[in-house]
Design an enzyme around this catalytic site. Structure first.
Site, PDB file in Angstrom:
ATOM      1  N   LYS A  12      -0.412  -7.601   0.494  1.00  0.00           N
ATOM      2  CA  LYS A  12       0.372  -6.903  -0.964  1.00  0.00           C
ATOM      3  C   LYS A  12       0.822  -8.697  -1.538  1.00  0.00           C
ATOM      4  O   LYS A  12      -0.815  -9.614  -0.982  1.00  0.00           O
ATOM      5  CB  LYS A  12       1.344  -6.532  -0.963  1.00  0.00           C
ATOM      6  N   SER A 218       5.488   3.574   4.913  1.00  0.00           N
ATOM      7  CA  SER A 218       6.036   3.136   5.887  1.00  0.00           C
ATOM      8  C   SER A 218       5.915   3.531   7.293  1.00  0.00           C
ATOM      9  O   SER A 218       6.185   4.084   8.071  1.00  0.00           O
ATOM     10  CB  SER A 218       7.444   2.922   6.040  1.00  0.00           C
TER      11      SER A 218
HETATM   12  P1  PGA Z   1       3.944   0.398   3.250  1.00  0.00           P
HETATM   13  O1  PGA Z   1       3.370  -0.112   2.286  1.00  0.00           O
HETATM   14  O2  PGA Z   1       3.641   0.321   4.898  1.00  0.00           O
HETATM   15  O3  PGA Z   1       5.554  -0.820   3.128  1.00  0.00           O
HETATM   16  O4  PGA Z   1       5.278   1.217   3.130  1.00  0.00           O
HETATM   17  C1  PGA Z   1       2.278   0.171   2.430  1.00  0.00           C
HETATM   18  C2  PGA Z   1       0.933   0.250   0.943  1.00  0.00           C
HETATM   19  O5  PGA Z   1       2.061   0.288   0.163  1.00  0.00           O
HETATM   20  O6  PGA Z   1       0.451   0.340   1.430  1.00  0.00           O
END
Ligand code: PGA
Length: 256
Positions: A12, A218
């Site tokens: 991200k 998650s």
């Molecule tokens: P997360 O994000 O593992 O932090 O929940 C997954 C994603 O948005 O690809």
């Protein structure tokens, strides 16, 4: 059919170039090359980090793939702020995330946009990681299978069979992203199986059987093994837990 798992890190909007290089080096340091015979691995850093991260893995002769988090479908021109497929290919990008719920929710990306990006990516030789997933409201209301399968149909509309094979679908329930509230293996499997059934409506069974469907939301070193044990879950798209080399490596190990 045995499909090779894919573990992809979605960084991200995290990590400056310096931080990205350190994280890539940490991943590389703890990585055994042989693992890549059993599992495919990729990381998706922000645009500006892509080339430095490609350089780290190239220097170490480690075939961890690198992917972008977005792309624009036009080849070039007056599209201020956008990045083309050729630009990604030139710096060694193998993958590109498309239609992440944050892009759909925060930046107004539509199913039509996702479809244009998927088509352009497969034409341009970059493998799309197509994200689909329902909100909590849609889940509670009970229509999540229809909702997610409609997203899959829209994403692959007009994408020919041979090209579709390079794509991966990532089922990411929005209520599980960054919340610490993972879908149970049963919940994730139900939707991933429905995604595969939808692919089998569009393409030959053999193609749908060969395509990978990932789970994201998650996923971490504590829950990865159980999720990945499900028959229709062929890997993970990892957000938060991909920002720490040790956690990411543990998830990679769980996928072998
Ligand atoms: P997360 O994000 O593992 O932090 O929940 C997954 C994603 O948005 O690809």
């Amino acid at each position: 059919m045995t499909r090779k798992n894919l573990i992809a890190g979605n960084w991200k909007m995290n990590n400056t170039i310096g931080e990205a290089v350190v994280l890539a080096q940490e991943i590389s340091y703890d990585f055994y090359r042989d693992w890549l015979e059993l599992v495919d691995v990729a990381v998706c850093p922000p645009y500006v980090d892509l080339k430095p991260v490609v350089n780290v893995f190239e220097f170490d002769h480690l075939k961890v793939g690198v992917g972008a988090q977005n792309v624009y479908w036009e080849p070039k021109g007056a599209y201020t702020g956008e990045i083309s497929i050729e630009m990604l290919r030139e710096i060694g990008c193998e993958w590109c995330i498309v239609g992440h719920s944050e892009r759909r929710g925060l930046f107004g990306e539509t199913n039509e946009d996702v479809n244009k990006k998927v088509k352009a990516l497969v034409d341009g030789g970059i493998k799309p990681i197509v994200c689909v997933g329902e909100s909590l409201a849609v889940r509670d209301e009970g229509s999540y299978l229809e909702y997610v399968c409609a997203q899959v149909r829209a994403a692959f509309a007009g994408v020919d069979e041979a090209a579709a094979k390079s794509a991966v679908v990532a089922y990411e329930p929005i209520w599980a992203i960054g919340t610490g509230r993972t879908a149970t293996p049963e919940q994730a499997e139900e939707v991933c199986a429905a995604v595969r059934a939808t692919l089998a409506e569009i393409y030959a069974d053999k193609t749908a059987d060969a395509m990978r469907v990932l789970y994201g939301g998650s996923m971490n070193e504590g829950n990865a093994a159980l999720l990945l044990a499900e028959p229709d879950i062929d890997g993970g798209l990892i957000g938060g837990a991909s920002l720490k080399a040790k956690s990411f490596i543990e998830i990679v190990k769980a996928a072998m």
